[in-house]
Design a protein around this motif. Structure first.
Motif, PDB file in Angstrom:
ATOM      1  N   LEU A  44      -5.915  -2.537  -5.378  1.00 48.03           N
ATOM      2  CA  LEU A  44      -5.320  -1.605  -4.420  1.00 48.03           C
ATOM      3  C   LEU A  44      -5.533  -0.166  -4.867  1.00 48.03           C
ATOM      4  O   LEU A  44      -5.908   0.703  -4.067  1.00 48.03           O
ATOM      5  CB  LEU A  44      -3.826  -1.895  -4.267  1.00 48.03           C
ATOM      6  N   ARG A  88      -9.064   0.951  -4.191  1.00 49.10           N
ATOM      7  CA  ARG A  88      -9.289   1.321  -2.791  1.00 49.10           C
ATOM      8  C   ARG A  88      -8.676   2.686  -2.479  1.00 49.10           C
ATOM      9  O   ARG A  88      -9.267   3.508  -1.773  1.00 49.10           O
ATOM     10  CB  ARG A  88      -8.685   0.256  -1.857  1.00 49.10           C
ATOM     11  N   LEU A  89      -7.495   2.927  -3.010  1.00 51.53           N
ATOM     12  CA  LEU A  89      -6.838   4.214  -2.768  1.00 51.53           C
ATOM     13  C   LEU A  89      -7.624   5.364  -3.394  1.00 51.53           C
ATOM     14  O   LEU A  89      -7.696   6.459  -2.819  1.00 51.53           O
ATOM     15  CB  LEU A  89      -5.408   4.184  -3.329  1.00 51.53           C
ATOM     16  N   ALA A 140       0.839  -1.204   0.000  1.00 49.53           N
ATOM     17  CA  ALA A 140       0.000   0.000   0.000  1.00 49.53           C
ATOM     18  C   ALA A 140       0.872   1.251   0.000  1.00 49.53           C
ATOM     19  O   ALA A 140       0.600   2.218  -0.721  1.00 49.53           O
ATOM     20  CB  ALA A 140      -0.927  -0.008   1.220  1.00 49.53           C
ATOM     21  N   SER A 142      -6.561   3.212   6.253  1.00 51.32           N
ATOM     22  CA  SER A 142      -7.847   3.340   5.557  1.00 51.32           C
ATOM     23  C   SER A 142      -8.009   2.311   4.436  1.00 51.32           C
ATOM     24  O   SER A 142      -9.133   2.056   4.000  1.00 51.32           O
ATOM     25  CB  SER A 142      -8.007   4.750   4.991  1.00 51.32           C
ATOM     26  N   VAL A 143      -6.905   1.729   3.953  1.00 48.19           N
ATOM     27  CA  VAL A 143      -7.005   0.733   2.884  1.00 48.19           C
ATOM     28  C   VAL A 143      -6.627  -0.669   3.355  1.00 48.19           C
ATOM     29  O   VAL A 143      -6.846  -1.641   2.642  1.00 48.19           O
ATOM     30  CB  VAL A 143      -6.132   1.122   1.671  1.00 48.19           C
TER      31      VAL A 143
END
Length: 566
Positions: free
Chosen positions: A358, A361-362, A294, A308-309
């Protein structure tokens, strides 16, 4: 700025331990720092990845802090190289507001918009105002005490920050400001290169060499607490090429018994530095690997963003484990990699589908419009107007902040992700790409895009405007005579686009007055004015009047006061 109270004491001790075989470099760093009491200076640390540039760079900053100098630092990474003004923001993040208060209003406004501290207005920023504002901040700080601007991995500077820093470096005179830069030997950088060419600021270039066998042995003993047999040490030096980072990884494998040859000695299998760094990630727990990946995918990782992810419990556990493994550094809310190659390795080891998930989500959690657009583009599996529109917004935001390089990248992604049944919109976005490339000085690249649009797009305003832009580009590259030919071609292929026709006639007037004389130019200027007046657009009329009166002044007719009033 660096708050030394927030730096762990053992980190400073570890830095001193790592500086094996670097006596001459440390002496040069101290000389550089001491010289700043007399005026500006630059020191560039240059070498292959893993030779210890970052360690020496930190030592230079530490030397400045010991003398109570003001230190501004940033460590750009590959992931943020296309995000406008990120390096500039990092350098100025802790500068007190009272320093910004000393700037003239236009400079402060421009700098605040560039740093995302204020919303841009309708008009684009003047790039010189941003650069002058940054130079003004440095000068204000240097009036109190010497300032060191430290940039590690300068080759990853975003283009917008690079231009501002180069502008400031070229204008240093007597200010007590030092530039401490680190860069890879195989990667040039316009920022230090431009400044070195100026000649006013003394520049010291330190090109790091490999360590010898004795120095590597000392490094392994200090860092790993072990000692290799002479033959193993010789083979380690040969396989690592004297690269400290590579030697430490190979030495650790030997001491742990991970590799043994038929004689019972360490078997050193030659490997690239990238492979060895990637192997360092293999022992991480799943939680730590999630956190590391991340952090590698985001431009400016923080603990809050990672939590948060990644599941909060797993994120905290993973951050602690990645820190203990020597992969991540956590300073309050900021997260960074101990070496930039670790970030590259962590990202490259992910599968394409994992990367897309990923980035998706970001995109849901980042606040910055430009960064969100980039995550959406990286997450997209197929074209979609929603993603393309988000990239449009991100590109426009970058352009009004005067970051044409970033805007061009974003509009290119928007064009690529435009659905096939919206071809006119894709061509329009490509026109924006070319405009931004030209604005950023990438004239040849802009020409290629303009030519493609002019050749391939359907007749209409986008194609007309591309032909006009191509005329200006050709005039810029090949001269006025070639420019006039390009404008003539544009006029012959023009559709029903009055604004484009006005600009073509103005372009012909401009090119012909230099290549064929005023008599050939003025009819086109008059035709442009007649078309503009017919359109009723005051901006077109003003431009056409200006063009015609300029030619009149060259002909010796002076400047008509009534035209100025109009």
């Amino acid at each position: 700025m660096i708050d030394m109270a927030a730096v762990p004491r053992d980190d400073a001790a570890r830095t001193n331990e790592e500086l094996v075989g670097r006596g001459a470099e440390i002496e040069a760093l101290n000389t550089f720092v001491e010289s700043l009491d007399s005026g500006p200076a630059m020191l560039v640390l240059e070498g292959e990845p893993g030779l210890g540039k970052t360690t020496l760079w930190r030592e230079g900053l530490r030397a400045a802090e010991v003398r109570s100098f003001q230190v501004l630092e940033c460590r750009p990474v590959e992931a943020e190289a296309q995000l406008a003004f990120t390096a500039l923001s990092d350098l100025l993040i802790d500068v007190p507001e009272v320093v910004f208060d000393e700037l003239p209003a236009p400079q402060r406004r421009a700098l605040e918009v560039a740093l995302l501290r204020a919303e841009p207005e309708d008009d684009e920023l003047v790039p010189r105002a941003v650069a002058l504002g940054f130079l003004g901040v440095l000068a204000a700080l240097a009036r109190t005490r010497p300032v060191v601007v430290g940039i590690d991995d300068v080759h990853w500077l975003d283009h917008a920050s690079q231009r501002v820093l180069a502008f400031a470096a070229r204008r240093l005179r007597n200010e007590r400001i030092g530039l401490l830069l680190a860069r890879r030997i195989d990667t040039g950088s316009a920022f230090p290169g431009d400044a070195e060419g100026d000649g006013r600021v003394p520049v010291t270039l330190l090109r790091l060499s490999a360590l010898n066998t004795k120095e590597l042995e000392s490094l392994l003993r200090r860092r790993l607490g072990g000692r290799l047999q002479r033959r193993s040490m010789a083979r380690l030096h040969h396989s690592s090429g004297g690269n400290p980072l590579l030697a430490l990884q190979l030495g650790r494998a030997i001491l742990q018994g991970d590799v043994v040859d038929e004689d019972g000695l360490g078997l050193l299998i030659p490997a690239t530095l990238q492979q060895v760094v990637g192997d360092q990630l293999l022992g991480l727990s799943p939680a730590a690997l999630d956190v590391v990946q991340a952090a590698a995918a985001v431009a400016r990782p923080t603990t809050a963003l990672i939590e948060s992810v990644v599941a909060t419990g797993s994120a905290r556990e993973g951050l602690a484990a990645a820190g203990a493994a020597g992969v991540l550094l956590v300073d309050r809310d900021r997260v960074g990699f101990t070496h930039p190659l670790l970030a590259t390795a962590a990202y490259s080891q992910m599968t394409a589908s994992d990367r897309r998930r990923l980035h998706a989500r970001l995109a849901e959690v980042v606040d910055d419009v430009e960064e969100r657009g980039r995550h959406l583009a990286a997450a997209a599996e197929r074209p979609g107007e929603e993603v393309a529109a988000a990239l449009d917004a991100a590109a426009l935001r970058a352009r009004v902040r005067y970051a044409p390089d970033a805007a061009a990248e974003l509009w290119a992604a928007a064009a690529r992700l435009t659905p096939e049944d919206q071809a006119p919109m894709a061509w329009e976005r490509r026109l924006h790409v070319a405009d931004c490339l030209f604005e950023a000085g990438e004239v040849e690249r802009a020409r290629v895009v303009f030519e493609d649009i002019s050749r391939s797009a359907s007749p209409g305003q986008t194609r007309s405007r591309s032909l006009v832009r191509l005329g200006w580009v050709v005039a810029h590259i090949e001269g006025f005579e070639a420019g006039a030919g390009a404008f003539q071609q544009a006029l012959a292929e023009l559709g029903d686009d009055v604004a484009a026709e006005v600009e073509i006639e103005e372009g012909l007037a401009w090119c012909l007055h230099s290549s064929s004389g005023l008599a050939a130019a003025e009819p086109h200027a008059r035709r442009a004015l007649a078309l503009a007046e017919r359109s009723g657009d005051p901006k077109l009329v003003a431009g056409a009047l200006t063009n015609l009166e300029f030619l009149g002044s060259l002909a010796g007719r002076g400047l008509a006061v009534e035209v100025v009033g109009r």
